[in-house]
Design a protein around this motif. Sequence first.
Motif, PDB file in Angstrom:
ATOM      1  N   ASP A  46       0.832  -1.162  -0.174  1.00 40.90           N
ATOM      2  CA  ASP A  46      -0.046   0.027   0.046  1.00 40.90           C
ATOM      3  C   ASP A  46       0.985   1.064  -0.120  1.00 40.90           C
ATOM      4  O   ASP A  46       0.575   2.242  -0.820  1.00 40.90           O
ATOM      5  CB  ASP A  46      -0.947   0.220   1.176  1.00 40.90           C
ATOM      6  CG  ASP A  46      -2.073  -0.994   1.355  1.00 40.90           C
ATOM      7  OD1 ASP A  46      -2.452  -1.222  -0.053  1.00 40.90           O
ATOM      8  OD2 ASP A  46      -2.419  -1.347   2.147  1.00 40.90           O
ATOM      9  N   TRP A 219      -7.364   2.647   2.367  1.00 36.00           N
ATOM     10  CA  TRP A 219      -6.681   1.177   1.912  1.00 36.00           C
ATOM     11  C   TRP A 219      -8.002   0.523   1.255  1.00 36.00           C
ATOM     12  O   TRP A 219      -8.741  -0.202   1.909  1.00 36.00           O
ATOM     13  CB  TRP A 219      -5.866   0.722   3.050  1.00 36.00           C
ATOM     14  CG  TRP A 219      -4.875   1.526   3.395  1.00 36.00           C
ATOM     15  CD1 TRP A 219      -5.177   1.695   4.905  1.00 36.00           C
ATOM     16  CD2 TRP A 219      -3.929   2.157   3.023  1.00 36.00           C
ATOM     17  NE1 TRP A 219      -3.855   2.646   5.159  1.00 36.00           N
ATOM     18  CE2 TRP A 219      -3.085   2.970   3.968  1.00 36.00           C
ATOM     19  CE3 TRP A 219      -3.385   2.349   1.689  1.00 36.00           C
ATOM     20  CZ2 TRP A 219      -1.828   3.537   3.475  1.00 36.00           C
ATOM     21  CZ3 TRP A 219      -2.359   3.137   1.254  1.00 36.00           C
ATOM     22  CH2 TRP A 219      -1.623   3.954   2.520  1.00 36.00           C
ATOM     23  N   PRO A 220      -7.746   0.456  -0.231  1.00 40.81           N
ATOM     24  CA  PRO A 220      -8.762  -0.787  -0.781  1.00 40.81           C
ATOM     25  C   PRO A 220      -8.577  -2.021  -0.134  1.00 40.81           C
ATOM     26  O   PRO A 220      -7.540  -2.306   0.089  1.00 40.81           O
ATOM     27  CB  PRO A 220      -8.533  -0.753  -2.090  1.00 40.81           C
ATOM     28  CG  PRO A 220      -7.749   0.700  -2.511  1.00 40.81           C
ATOM     29  CD  PRO A 220      -7.087   1.001  -1.104  1.00 40.81           C
ATOM     30  N   GLY A 221      -9.562  -2.689  -0.071  1.00 41.62           N
ATOM     31  CA  GLY A 221      -9.743  -4.431   0.391  1.00 41.62           C
ATOM     32  C   GLY A 221      -9.726  -4.324   1.881  1.00 41.62           C
ATOM     33  O   GLY A 221      -9.664  -5.431   2.484  1.00 41.62           O
ATOM     34  N   THR A 222      -9.846  -3.210   2.664  1.00 41.18           N
ATOM     35  CA  THR A 222      -9.904  -3.141   3.984  1.00 41.18           C
ATOM     36  C   THR A 222     -11.207  -3.000   4.436  1.00 41.18           C
ATOM     37  O   THR A 222     -12.159  -2.313   3.805  1.00 41.18           O
ATOM     38  CB  THR A 222      -8.914  -2.400   4.739  1.00 41.18           C
ATOM     39  OG1 THR A 222      -9.227  -0.806   4.501  1.00 41.18           O
ATOM     40  CG2 THR A 222      -7.451  -2.532   4.265  1.00 41.18           C
ATOM     41  N   PHE A 225     -12.187   0.820   4.275  1.00 43.62           N
ATOM     42  CA  PHE A 225     -12.136   1.672   3.141  1.00 43.62           C
ATOM     43  C   PHE A 225     -13.247   2.334   2.795  1.00 43.62           C
ATOM     44  O   PHE A 225     -14.393   1.872   2.668  1.00 43.62           O
ATOM     45  CB  PHE A 225     -11.516   0.668   1.976  1.00 43.62           C
ATOM     46  CG  PHE A 225     -11.411   1.395   0.502  1.00 43.62           C
ATOM     47  CD1 PHE A 225     -10.663   2.163   0.206  1.00 43.62           C
ATOM     48  CD2 PHE A 225     -12.328   0.791  -0.279  1.00 43.62           C
ATOM     49  CE1 PHE A 225     -10.522   2.767  -0.709  1.00 43.62           C
ATOM     50  CE2 PHE A 225     -12.366   1.507  -1.681  1.00 43.62           C
ATOM     51  CZ  PHE A 225     -11.261   2.595  -2.134  1.00 43.62           C
ATOM     52  N   ASN A 226     -12.980   3.527   2.095  1.00 38.85           N
ATOM     53  CA  ASN A 226     -14.115   4.281   1.785  1.00 38.85           C
ATOM     54  C   ASN A 226     -13.797   5.153   0.269  1.00 38.85           C
ATOM     55  O   ASN A 226     -12.929   6.070   0.306  1.00 38.85           O
ATOM     56  CB  ASN A 226     -14.415   5.539   2.829  1.00 38.85           C
ATOM     57  CG  ASN A 226     -15.774   6.135   2.434  1.00 38.85           C
ATOM     58  OD1 ASN A 226     -15.549   7.119   1.701  1.00 38.85           O
ATOM     59  ND2 ASN A 226     -16.963   6.271   3.191  1.00 38.85           N
ATOM     60  N   GLN A 227     -14.081   4.565  -0.533  1.00 37.06           N
ATOM     61  CA  GLN A 227     -13.627   5.183  -1.780  1.00 37.06           C
ATOM     62  C   GLN A 227     -13.693   6.876  -2.028  1.00 37.06           C
ATOM     63  O   GLN A 227     -12.924   7.493  -2.567  1.00 37.06           O
ATOM     64  CB  GLN A 227     -14.535   4.735  -3.001  1.00 37.06           C
ATOM     65  CG  GLN A 227     -14.011   4.805  -4.432  1.00 37.06           C
ATOM     66  CD  GLN A 227     -12.361   4.287  -4.819  1.00 37.06           C
ATOM     67  OE1 GLN A 227     -12.382   3.168  -4.782  1.00 37.06           O
ATOM     68  NE2 GLN A 227     -11.557   5.113  -5.111  1.00 37.06           N
ATOM     69  N   ARG A 230     -11.230   8.271   0.145  1.00 38.28           N
ATOM     70  CA  ARG A 230      -9.780   8.215  -0.494  1.00 38.28           C
ATOM     71  C   ARG A 230      -9.578   9.136  -1.621  1.00 38.28           C
ATOM     72  O   ARG A 230      -8.584   9.864  -1.872  1.00 38.28           O
ATOM     73  CB  ARG A 230      -9.508   6.826  -0.759  1.00 38.28           C
ATOM     74  CG  ARG A 230      -8.120   6.590  -1.527  1.00 38.28           C
ATOM     75  CD  ARG A 230      -7.922   5.225  -2.286  1.00 38.28           C
ATOM     76  NE  ARG A 230      -6.969   5.362  -3.113  1.00 38.28           N
ATOM     77  CZ  ARG A 230      -5.635   4.686  -2.834  1.00 38.28           C
ATOM     78  NH1 ARG A 230      -5.598   4.049  -1.649  1.00 38.28           N
ATOM     79  NH2 ARG A 230      -4.899   4.693  -3.449  1.00 38.28           N
ATOM     80  N   ASP A 231     -10.669   9.193  -2.332  1.00 42.27           N
ATOM     81  CA  ASP A 231     -10.321  10.106  -3.737  1.00 42.27           C
ATOM     82  C   ASP A 231     -10.148  11.293  -3.299  1.00 42.27           C
ATOM     83  O   ASP A 231      -9.537  12.221  -3.908  1.00 42.27           O
ATOM     84  CB  ASP A 231     -11.917   9.889  -4.607  1.00 42.27           C
ATOM     85  CG  ASP A 231     -11.765   8.660  -5.312  1.00 42.27           C
ATOM     86  OD1 ASP A 231     -10.776   7.839  -5.165  1.00 42.27           O
ATOM     87  OD2 ASP A 231     -12.704   8.328  -5.925  1.00 42.27           O
ATOM     88  N   TRP A 234      -6.814  11.977  -1.746  1.00 40.51           N
ATOM     89  CA  TRP A 234      -5.640  12.156  -2.855  1.00 40.51           C
ATOM     90  C   TRP A 234      -5.737  13.280  -3.448  1.00 40.51           C
ATOM     91  O   TRP A 234      -4.649  13.939  -3.777  1.00 40.51           O
ATOM     92  CB  TRP A 234      -5.982  10.751  -3.634  1.00 40.51           C
ATOM     93  CG  TRP A 234      -5.098  10.725  -4.714  1.00 40.51           C
ATOM     94  CD1 TRP A 234      -5.107  10.960  -6.152  1.00 40.51           C
ATOM     95  CD2 TRP A 234      -3.595  10.525  -4.447  1.00 40.51           C
ATOM     96  NE1 TRP A 234      -3.835  10.477  -6.524  1.00 40.51           N
ATOM     97  CE2 TRP A 234      -2.944  10.198  -5.793  1.00 40.51           C
ATOM     98  CE3 TRP A 234      -2.920   9.764  -3.311  1.00 40.51           C
ATOM     99  CZ2 TRP A 234      -1.572   9.847  -5.969  1.00 40.51           C
ATOM    100  CZ3 TRP A 234      -1.503   9.457  -3.505  1.00 40.51           C
ATOM    101  CH2 TRP A 234      -1.022   9.219  -4.823  1.00 40.51           C
TER     102      TRP A 234
END
Length: 243
Positions: A46, A219-222, A225-227, A230-231, A234
Amino acid sequence: MTITPETITVPVADGTFLPAYLARPVGRAAPVAVVVAHELFAVNPDIRGVADGLAAAGYLVLAPEFYHRNTEAGRWFERTDAGREEGFALLHQLGREEALSDVDACLGRLGAQPGIQRTAVIGFSAGGHLAYLAACRLPVSRTAVLYGGWLPTADIPMSRPTPTLDLTPEIRGRIVYLVGEDDPLIDAGHRGQIRSALEKAGVEHELVTYPGVEHAFFWPGTPAFNQWARDDAWNRILSLLAE
């Protein structure tokens, strides 16, 4: 943008040698170089992915292995109870001055590269704490702290002898703090203390909270995770670096 990844070793003032994952864009890098401070699980895929993403955006990036004094190079931990236990054991051996020496060595290495004019630090969780600490004590122009915990307390060695939050008046650069509102490690009380310290010190900052979002949302896959969060995080990181 194409990137070139490699592992290098950075000499530290205390005589140790710090392994670090270096990601550089092919061609001319932006004038800001970035240190990525890992979370509890060390420089895992990651963290390398974050370094690669920043390099693809045009930045020269270094992700140091801050546990290097107490474990072998290249070691990282799974997101399991066992991995968390091993990570905490190493985190509790990482003192404030050792951590700062490591970041200082990395900033020096990056700042010596042609075309680099400023340095930034981005950190996640325990690495977020370290990023905040570095902003207080080192010449960092831009800092992004993603859910950095323990800042108002003395619960980890990096926050001793006085809580890291007490050092806030020493920050000279801009800092962005990103955290979920449902983060159990950084509750409303802690968030209020962080906001108050930054405002009282007159630090140029932004504190962003994400409703319904938990710790380690990036972190995706955890489970956390919150898309959307995260977006947004970033984009804010890239905007911070581009200022």
